[in-house]
Design an enzyme around this catalytic site. Structure first.
Site, short mmCIF file in Angstrom:
data_model
loop_
_atom_site.label_atom_id
_atom_site.label_comp_id
_atom_site.label_asym_id
_atom_site.label_seq_id
_atom_site.Cartn_x
_atom_site.Cartn_y
_atom_site.Cartn_z
N ASP A 254 0.84 -1.20 0.00
CA ASP A 254 0.00 0.00 0.00
C ASP A 254 0.87 1.24 0.00
O ASP A 254 2.03 1.20 0.37
CB ASP A 254 -0.85 0.03 1.28
N LYS A 276 -3.64 2.56 -1.98
CA LYS A 276 -4.90 3.30 -1.93
C LYS A 276 -4.69 4.36 -0.88
O LYS A 276 -4.05 4.13 0.13
CB LYS A 276 -6.04 2.39 -1.45
N MET A 389 -9.03 7.41 9.19
CA MET A 389 -9.42 7.98 7.90
C MET A 389 -10.42 9.12 8.05
O MET A 389 -11.32 9.26 7.25
CB MET A 389 -10.01 6.88 7.01
N1 SAH Z 1 -4.55 -1.02 8.54
C1 SAH Z 1 -4.17 0.30 8.99
C2 SAH Z 1 -5.25 1.30 8.77
C3 SAH Z 1 -5.55 1.57 7.34
S1 SAH Z 1 -6.73 2.80 7.15
C4 SAH Z 1 -3.78 0.25 10.45
O1 SAH Z 1 -4.00 -0.78 11.12
O2 SAH Z 1 -3.21 1.23 10.94
C5 SAH Z 1 -5.76 4.22 6.90
C6 SAH Z 1 -5.87 5.17 8.07
O3 SAH Z 1 -5.06 4.73 9.13
C7 SAH Z 1 -5.35 6.54 7.77
O4 SAH Z 1 -6.31 7.33 7.09
C8 SAH Z 1 -5.11 7.08 9.15
O5 SAH Z 1 -6.29 7.44 9.81
C9 SAH Z 1 -4.57 5.84 9.83
N2 SAH Z 1 -3.10 5.80 9.81
C10 SAH Z 1 -2.33 4.85 9.29
N3 SAH Z 1 -1.03 5.12 9.49
C11 SAH Z 1 -0.97 6.27 10.16
C12 SAH Z 1 0.09 7.08 10.66
N4 SAH Z 1 1.36 6.74 10.51
N5 SAH Z 1 -0.25 8.22 11.32
C13 SAH Z 1 -1.52 8.55 11.48
N6 SAH Z 1 -2.55 7.84 11.02
C14 SAH Z 1 -2.29 6.71 10.38
#
Ligand code: SAH
Length: 486
Positions: A254, A276, A389
């Site tokens: 991703d 995405k 998100m």
């Molecule tokens: N599977 C991922 C989430 C994917 S959805 C997980 O477990 O973290 C994507 C969302 O995750 C982003 O829009 C944001 O809200 C959050 N996110 C992922 N990485 C991040 C980061 N390093 N800092 C802040 N938010 C993050």
């Protein structure tokens, strides 16, 4: 003494053989433990023994030579280790042993060693021994730590299986070249994966027998590992994730996966971004499925690498359902999800005995997901919300939570680029959430934490810049008057 030639590597079979250990302290105890592990018969010579050595003596695992060292102790010994802490005695032991052509090791004194004990990485019968020739033991230890990371625990079961089946394999392939070919294919095939999945020993034997009967494996079997890459800091990648990335032929990742994490993967693995990001879909889910299938069917080891954890808003479930339907074997490596990582790196305890007794992970990335949430329960006190998100939906989130009765003064923290060098934390109260975010031009990826605990970031922050606030006028907001719920 400078070592001018490398040492001759050797794995000694010490089962039921006498080894003399001179010294009865903790260093001697460690050596005795290693000897017992190899099935040796240690004889420990010393006026005193540690408590553990005493216990081994009582259970008959070692013998004790009480008193001061004399050369008679060397009788029957195949090897001798001196660990007395008395330089004079150590030298005497070394010299007497050398005169009798018994290999000797004086702990931590390379010049008084006719054999060295290497740094060792153990996986059952499989052992990797590392030597720097005595000249740089720290280097050997450093390499050992690297190997500890690289070598999977299941290698022990693999070594045991091959040991059990050695005769059967030989009988089936008497020719060395053929045997080698078979074993190479075996190791590249699904067996290591099955052992990682704790395949029972009996079933592993049966599996191997089937392969031996068939003689051939058929086409190489590909597989997919669904791997959580964590939030960005490469230090938050798990050892299992690292191993999977090391073995991968193809990595489908991703956009959220950081460059630093991708750098950890095998150099010659093909990397394909199937990223995405909210609002910008560069590749549809169907295309991702098709790619996984194509590469796995071609016999490749595919790593599907996702930001955070694959099962938290990562569509990991759908991908596995798809793979299952198509008979592609898979594994899952969890990752540190954004809520956990962002909270830690912002100094926000997600639960706290005074502020929050539960944690909810929610997503608010489109109108549909907003409509489906149970806002009344989200607005309850004594909990923490982690909203994924949510960058574009902050207005909506505020409106619905206020409507549902959440206090406008409740603390929030927005963590942008959590755990990465450019991390920013923005704090304030629910009443001015979207304005504050706009004021600081909040960017994706960002995670919203709502709840009393969010205010703790002010005191407990430790990573990067301290939290940012909204401008002054936001501190006394005019809470928007909201339409009453019907
Ligand atoms: N599977 C991922 C989430 C994917 S959805 C997980 O477990 O973290 C994507 C969302 O995750 C982003 O829009 C944001 O809200 C959050 N996110 C992922 N990485 C991040 C980061 N390093 N800092 C802040 N938010 C993050």
């Amino acid at each position: 003494m400078t070592v001018t030639a490398p040492l001759f590597p050797l794995f000694a079979d010490l089962r039921d053989r006498t080894v003399l250990v001179v010294g009865g302290g903790v260093v001697a105890e460690r050596k005795v433990e290693a000897l017992l592990h190899a099935g040796a018969l240690p004889r420990v010579g010393s006026p005193q023994l540690t408590r553990t050595l005493h216990a081994w003596l009582e259970s008959g695992r070692i013998r004790w030579l009480d008193g001061a060292y004399h050369d008679g102790w060397l009788d029957e010994a195949w090897l001798v280790i001196a660990a007395t802490g008395d330089a004079e005695v150590n030298r005497q032991v070394y010299e007497a042993a050398t005169a009798r052509r018994i290999l000797a090791n004086v702990v931590d004194q390379a010049e008084l060693c006719s054999f060295h004990s290497p740094a060792v990485v153990r996986r059952g019968l499989l052992q990797v021994a590392i030597s720097s020739g005595g000249g740089a033991p720290m280097l050997a230890r450093h390499v050992r730590r690297q190997l500890e990371v690289l070598l999977d625990g299941s290698l022990g079961s693999l070594a045991a299986l091959l040991d059990r089946q050695r005769e059967a394999i030989r009988a089936r392939f008497p020719d060395l070249g053929q045997r080698r070919g078979f074993l190479e294919k075996l190791l590249a095939g699904p067996l290591p994966r099955l052992l990682r999945q704790q395949l029972h020993a009996d079933r592993a034997d049966a599996f191997l027998h089937r392969l031996l009967e068939d003689g051939e494996h058929g086409p190489a079997a590909g597989s997919v590992v669904l791997v959580g890459a964590g939030p960005g800091d490469p230090g938050l990648v798990t050892l299992n994730a690292l191993r999977a990335m090391n073995e991968a032929d193809v990595i489908l990742h991703d956009r959220l996966v950081s460059a630093e994490v991708l750098d950890l993967a095998r150099r010659d693995a093909t990397r394909i971004e199937v990223g995405k990001s909210a609002g910008r879909h560069s590749m549809g889910q169907d295309q991702i499925h098709a790619l996984m299938l194509e590469h796995a069917r071609a016999g490749r080891r595919v790593v599907r690498l996702k930001g955070g954890d694959p099962f938290v808003f990562g569509r990991g479930g759908e991908e596995l359902e798809f793979l299952r339907r198509h008979g592609i074997p898979f594994e899952v490596v969890p990752g540190i999800t954004a809520a956990v990582a962002c909270a830690a790196y912002a100094g926000i305890p997600l639960t706290h005995r005074e502020h929050a007794r539960s944690l909810r992970l929610v997503t608010a990335h489109c109108k549909d997901s907003l409509d489906k949430l149970d806002w009344a329960s989200l607005a309850q006190p004594d909990q923490t919300l982690a909203v994924y998100m949510g960058v574009a939906g902050l207005e909506q989130v505020r409106e619905r939570l206020l409507l549902a009765g959440m206090p406008p003064g409740l603390a929030f923290a927005l963590v942008e680029n959590g755990s990465r060098p450019q991390q920013r934390v923005i704090t304030g109260t629910l009443a001015t959430l979207p304005e504050t975010a706009r004021h600081h031009q909040l960017q994706s990826p960002a995670l919203l934490v709502l709840g009393e605990v969010a205010a703790l970031a002010g005191q407990l922050h430790w990573f990067g810049q301290p939290p940012l606030h909204g401008p002054q006028q936001f501190d006394n907001p005019r809470v928007p008057t909201l339409p009453r719920a019907a």
